[in-house]
Design a protein around this motif. Structure first.
Motif, PDB file in Angstrom:
ATOM      1  N   ALA A 315       0.809  -1.128  -0.088  1.00  0.00           N
ATOM      2  CA  ALA A 315       0.177   0.036   0.315  1.00  0.00           C
ATOM      3  C   ALA A 315       0.887   1.254   0.094  1.00  0.00           C
ATOM      4  N   GLU A 316       2.121   1.104   0.593  1.00  0.00           N
ATOM      5  CA  GLU A 316       2.860   2.307   0.769  1.00  0.00           C
ATOM      6  C   GLU A 316       3.917   2.528  -0.463  1.00  0.00           C
ATOM      7  N   ASN A 317       3.871   1.429  -1.527  1.00  0.00           N
ATOM      8  CA  ASN A 317       4.685   1.353  -2.714  1.00  0.00           C
ATOM      9  C   ASN A 317       6.104   1.056  -1.981  1.00  0.00           C
ATOM     10  N   VAL A 318       6.391   0.367  -0.786  1.00  0.00           N
ATOM     11  CA  VAL A 318       7.618  -0.221  -0.707  1.00  0.00           C
ATOM     12  C   VAL A 318       8.338  -1.064  -1.524  1.00  0.00           C
ATOM     13  N   ILE A 319       9.300  -0.924  -2.132  1.00  0.00           N
ATOM     14  CA  ILE A 319       9.761  -2.029  -3.152  1.00  0.00           C
ATOM     15  C   ILE A 319      10.756  -2.693  -2.276  1.00  0.00           C
ATOM     16  N   ILE A 320      10.328  -4.340  -2.358  1.00  0.00           N
ATOM     17  CA  ILE A 320      11.128  -5.464  -1.792  1.00  0.00           C
ATOM     18  C   ILE A 320      12.100  -5.850  -2.936  1.00  0.00           C
ATOM     19  N   PRO A 321      13.364  -5.775  -2.461  1.00  0.00           N
ATOM     20  CA  PRO A 321      14.280  -6.219  -3.502  1.00  0.00           C
ATOM     21  C   PRO A 321      14.065  -7.706  -3.911  1.00  0.00           C
ATOM     22  N   GLU A 322      14.131  -8.025  -5.347  1.00  0.00           N
ATOM     23  CA  GLU A 322      13.833  -9.526  -5.682  1.00  0.00           C
ATOM     24  C   GLU A 322      15.150 -10.185  -5.207  1.00  0.00           C
ATOM     25  N   ARG A 323      14.682 -11.399  -5.347  1.00  0.00           N
ATOM     26  CA  ARG A 323      16.191 -12.263  -5.098  1.00  0.00           C
ATOM     27  C   ARG A 323      17.373 -12.346  -5.997  1.00  0.00           C
ATOM     28  N   GLU A 324      18.392 -12.579  -5.709  1.00  0.00           N
ATOM     29  CA  GLU A 324      19.784 -12.484  -6.417  1.00  0.00           C
ATOM     30  C   GLU A 324      19.302 -12.927  -7.809  1.00  0.00           C
ATOM     31  N   ASN A 325      19.881 -12.209  -9.001  1.00  0.00           N
ATOM     32  CA  ASN A 325      19.426 -12.775 -10.335  1.00  0.00           C
ATOM     33  C   ASN A 325      20.329 -13.797 -10.611  1.00  0.00           C
ATOM     34  N   VAL A 326      20.111 -14.297 -11.580  1.00  0.00           N
ATOM     35  CA  VAL A 326      20.907 -15.594 -12.011  1.00  0.00           C
ATOM     36  C   VAL A 326      22.177 -14.855 -12.898  1.00  0.00           C
ATOM     37  N   LYS A 327      23.217 -15.385 -12.358  1.00  0.00           N
ATOM     38  CA  LYS A 327      24.625 -14.862 -12.968  1.00  0.00           C
ATOM     39  C   LYS A 327      24.696 -15.059 -14.158  1.00  0.00           C
ATOM     40  N   LEU A 328      24.896 -16.545 -14.586  1.00  0.00           N
ATOM     41  CA  LEU A 328      25.106 -16.959 -15.939  1.00  0.00           C
ATOM     42  C   LEU A 328      23.884 -18.016 -15.984  1.00  0.00           C
ATOM     43  N   TYR A 329      23.156 -17.989 -17.444  1.00  0.00           N
ATOM     44  CA  TYR A 329      22.543 -18.844 -18.093  1.00  0.00           C
ATOM     45  C   TYR A 329      23.072 -19.277 -19.509  1.00  0.00           C
ATOM     46  N   ILE A 330      23.220 -20.688 -19.571  1.00  0.00           N
ATOM     47  CA  ILE A 330      24.018 -21.284 -20.735  1.00  0.00           C
ATOM     48  C   ILE A 330      22.714 -21.964 -21.567  1.00  0.00           C
ATOM     49  N   ALA A 331      22.602 -21.547 -22.762  1.00  0.00           N
ATOM     50  CA  ALA A 331      21.734 -21.899 -23.832  1.00  0.00           C
ATOM     51  C   ALA A 331      22.643 -22.778 -24.475  1.00  0.00           C
ATOM     52  N   THR A 332      21.891 -23.825 -24.761  1.00  0.00           N
ATOM     53  CA  THR A 332      22.536 -25.069 -25.394  1.00  0.00           C
ATOM     54  C   THR A 332      21.719 -25.517 -26.856  1.00  0.00           C
ATOM     55  N   MET A 333      22.485 -26.070 -27.814  1.00  0.00           N
ATOM     56  CA  MET A 333      22.189 -26.601 -28.938  1.00  0.00           C
ATOM     57  C   MET A 333      22.867 -27.956 -29.178  1.00  0.00           C
ATOM     58  N   GLY A 334      21.949 -29.240 -28.923  1.00  0.00           N
ATOM     59  CA  GLY A 334      22.521 -30.485 -28.974  1.00  0.00           C
ATOM     60  C   GLY A 334      22.917 -30.972 -27.807  1.00  0.00           C
ATOM     61  N   ASP A 335      23.079 -32.536 -27.881  1.00  0.00           N
ATOM     62  CA  ASP A 335      23.313 -32.976 -26.461  1.00  0.00           C
ATOM     63  C   ASP A 335      24.614 -32.864 -25.839  1.00  0.00           C
ATOM     64  N   ALA A 336      25.803 -32.815 -26.692  1.00  0.00           N
ATOM     65  CA  ALA A 336      27.232 -32.586 -26.205  1.00  0.00           C
ATOM     66  C   ALA A 336      27.095 -31.273 -25.377  1.00  0.00           C
ATOM     67  N   ALA A 337      26.516 -30.346 -26.188  1.00  0.00           N
ATOM     68  CA  ALA A 337      26.467 -28.805 -25.628  1.00  0.00           C
ATOM     69  C   ALA A 337      25.797 -28.920 -24.019  1.00  0.00           C
ATOM     70  N   TYR A 338      24.730 -29.633 -24.224  1.00  0.00           N
ATOM     71  CA  TYR A 338      23.862 -29.633 -22.915  1.00  0.00           C
ATOM     72  C   TYR A 338      24.821 -30.301 -22.010  1.00  0.00           C
ATOM     73  N   LYS A 339      25.714 -31.429 -22.274  1.00  0.00           N
ATOM     74  CA  LYS A 339      26.389 -31.982 -21.189  1.00  0.00           C
ATOM     75  C   LYS A 339      27.316 -31.121 -20.608  1.00  0.00           C
ATOM     76  N   LYS A 340      28.041 -30.605 -21.551  1.00  0.00           N
ATOM     77  CA  LYS A 340      29.290 -29.572 -21.342  1.00  0.00           C
ATOM     78  C   LYS A 340      28.584 -28.336 -20.336  1.00  0.00           C
ATOM     79  N   ALA A 341      27.473 -27.705 -20.575  1.00  0.00           N
ATOM     80  CA  ALA A 341      26.660 -26.595 -20.041  1.00  0.00           C
ATOM     81  C   ALA A 341      26.411 -27.004 -18.683  1.00  0.00           C
ATOM     82  N   PHE A 342      25.935 -28.255 -18.284  1.00  0.00           N
ATOM     83  CA  PHE A 342      25.645 -28.809 -17.148  1.00  0.00           C
ATOM     84  C   PHE A 342      27.044 -28.847 -16.253  1.00  0.00           C
ATOM     85  N   GLU A 343      28.051 -29.296 -16.971  1.00  0.00           N
ATOM     86  CA  GLU A 343      29.221 -29.346 -16.056  1.00  0.00           C
ATOM     87  C   GLU A 343      29.686 -28.084 -15.713  1.00  0.00           C
ATOM     88  N   ILE A 344      29.426 -27.048 -16.493  1.00  0.00           N
ATOM     89  CA  ILE A 344      29.899 -25.819 -16.246  1.00  0.00           C
ATOM     90  C   ILE A 344      29.260 -25.214 -14.975  1.00  0.00           C
TER      91      ILE A 344
END
Length: 416
Positions: A315-344
């Motif tokens: 009601a008083e428009n107090v902004i609550i900080p959202e949770r910490e952002n994701v520092k890194l998102y890895i987008a993948t193409m293919g099974d080998a890339a997915y496996k490597k991304a999961f490792e990282i």
């Protein structure tokens, strides 16, 4: 479809960060004041609440969730936090610890009543309890803890209402004066107040019916009847509030709704939530421990509704900080890339870095949309070309800038 029970509410993943923020702030302020957490069961023997809260209160008569268990024992979901902590204090002989003993809790409580904004049948309380010590400095410390917490949460416009409802020595005289005043107007009052007139006239001051509120507005003030000890206690508390700059006003009609209170009662109230304006309420209860069979021990504390606090912040428009952002998102193409991304991302998480990878098999365009939705700060795309060269590009989402980095050094880059 099975729906949620009336008067309850899910806290969804996109909203839970607000609750975590409030709970973390509560824990931090309690740490500063040297309060330690206590956790009591969700249900207790019904007798605990009838003996402590009072069998003539609205809570006991109308609002408790009470049932017989399979052993034919009367069990009640706890409607407030103080009585269970007092029971634990007696049962576990906590007086053996150094006093004053300072405790806090964050707990669900249950009231069977018509659901209202900020007051559900299951709601949640942040509360504190102090046992040992009868001087006004402890009353002040509890009030100042609540004041600091509310200030740290960013809410403004709260008014601290303060009163003394005396003790057993002085309350009898006030009850007589109050009954004399009310006797000629009794037929104008609600059925509940007419019933309370004989058993506990002080409870009439707590009535929420408009007609009754108008009648008691001109009733004798309890502060005119309190004994010298109670008057000195109140004077000392007021002096401390003034010295430390906490504004307040004396409201002689505050009695709170529970029978265990003595001397100090207080409420932090707001006009931003309409009629449901009490955000925090508490006071002193010097007889509660002895009523439950323990060694007489003074106590003081408060309870604060978390739902109502979050409503006030909105009601008083107090902004609550959202949770910490994701520092890194890895987008993948293919099974080998997915496996490597999961490792990282696994290596990054081990180093305390918040990282995510696509598990849904989305196309690359959909993955970037998802990365934006979860507020990822950086995105790396991995595919056959990147794996073959051993080089990938980090895209900084805020400005679109790109930076090349060796794939095997990504986790080192973000763990700096």
């Amino acid at each position: 479809m099975i729906n949620i029970p009336k008067g309850t509410k899910d806290v969804l993943p996109q909203e839970s960060y607000k609750w975590q923020y409030a709970e973390n702030k509560a824990r931090e302020v309690c740490r500063l004041f040297n309060f330690r957490e206590i956790r009591t069961p969700v249900f207790e023997h019904t007798e605990l609440f009838t003996r402590s809260i009072g069998d003539d209160t609205d809570v006991v008569k109308k609002e408790m969730y009470t049932f017989l268990d399979k052993g034919n024992r009367s069990i009640t979901l706890k409607p407030e936090g103080t009585a269970p902590v007092a029971r634990s204090y007696v049962e576990n002989a906590l007086e053996a610890y150094s006093l004053p003993l300072k405790m806090f809790y964050i707990t669900p409580v249950f009231r069977y009543e018509n659901p209202q904004a900020g007051r559900l049948r299951e709601h949640h309380q942040f509360g504190v309890e102090v046992y040992g010590g009868d001087n006004a400095y402890l009353d002040f410390e509890v009030i100042s803890l609540a004041h600091k917490f509310l200030s740290d949460m960013g809410v403004t416009g709260l008014v601290l209402n303060l009163n003394s409802i005396g003790c057993e020595k002085c309350r009898g005289g006030y009850n007589t004066a109050l009954k004399e005043y009310l006797s000629s107007r009794l037929n104008e009052m609600c059925p509940t107040c007419r019933e309370r007139f004989e058993r506990n006239p002080l409870r009439i001051l707590d009535c929420k019916v408009e007609g009754c509120k108008k009648i008691v507005a001109d009733a004798p003030k309890i502060t005119d009847y309190i004994c010298d000890d109670c008057r000195a206690h109140m004077a000392q508390l007021e002096k401390l509030l003034k010295e430390y700059g906490i504004e307040y006003k004396v409201n002689p009609n505050i009695v709170r709704g529970l029978d265990y209170y003595t001397k100090t009662v207080f409420e932090f109230v707001t006009t931003a939530l309409g009629a449901q304006g009490t955000v925090c309420g508490g006071g002193r209860y010097d007889n509660l421990i002895s009523q439950l069979g323990g060694t007489p021990t003074c106590g003081v504390g408060f309870g604060m509704g978390i739902e109502r606090l979050l409503m006030l912040m909105e009601a008083e428009n107090v902004i609550i900080p959202e949770r910490e952002n994701v520092k890194l998102y890895i987008a993948t193409m293919g099974d080998a890339a997915y496996k490597k991304a999961f490792e990282i991302v696994s290596a990054l998480r081990d180093k305390g870095v918040k990282a995510e990878v696509d598990h849904a098999g989305r196309g690359i365009k959909a993955q970037f949309k998802y990365a934006d939705k979860i507020h990822a700060e950086n995105v790396v795309t991995l595919g056959e070309n990147e794996l073959a060269s051993g080089i990938a590009q980090i895209k900084h989402m805020a400005d679109g800038s790109l930076k090349e980095v060796k794939i095997d050094e990504i986790s080192l880059y973000f763990a700096k």
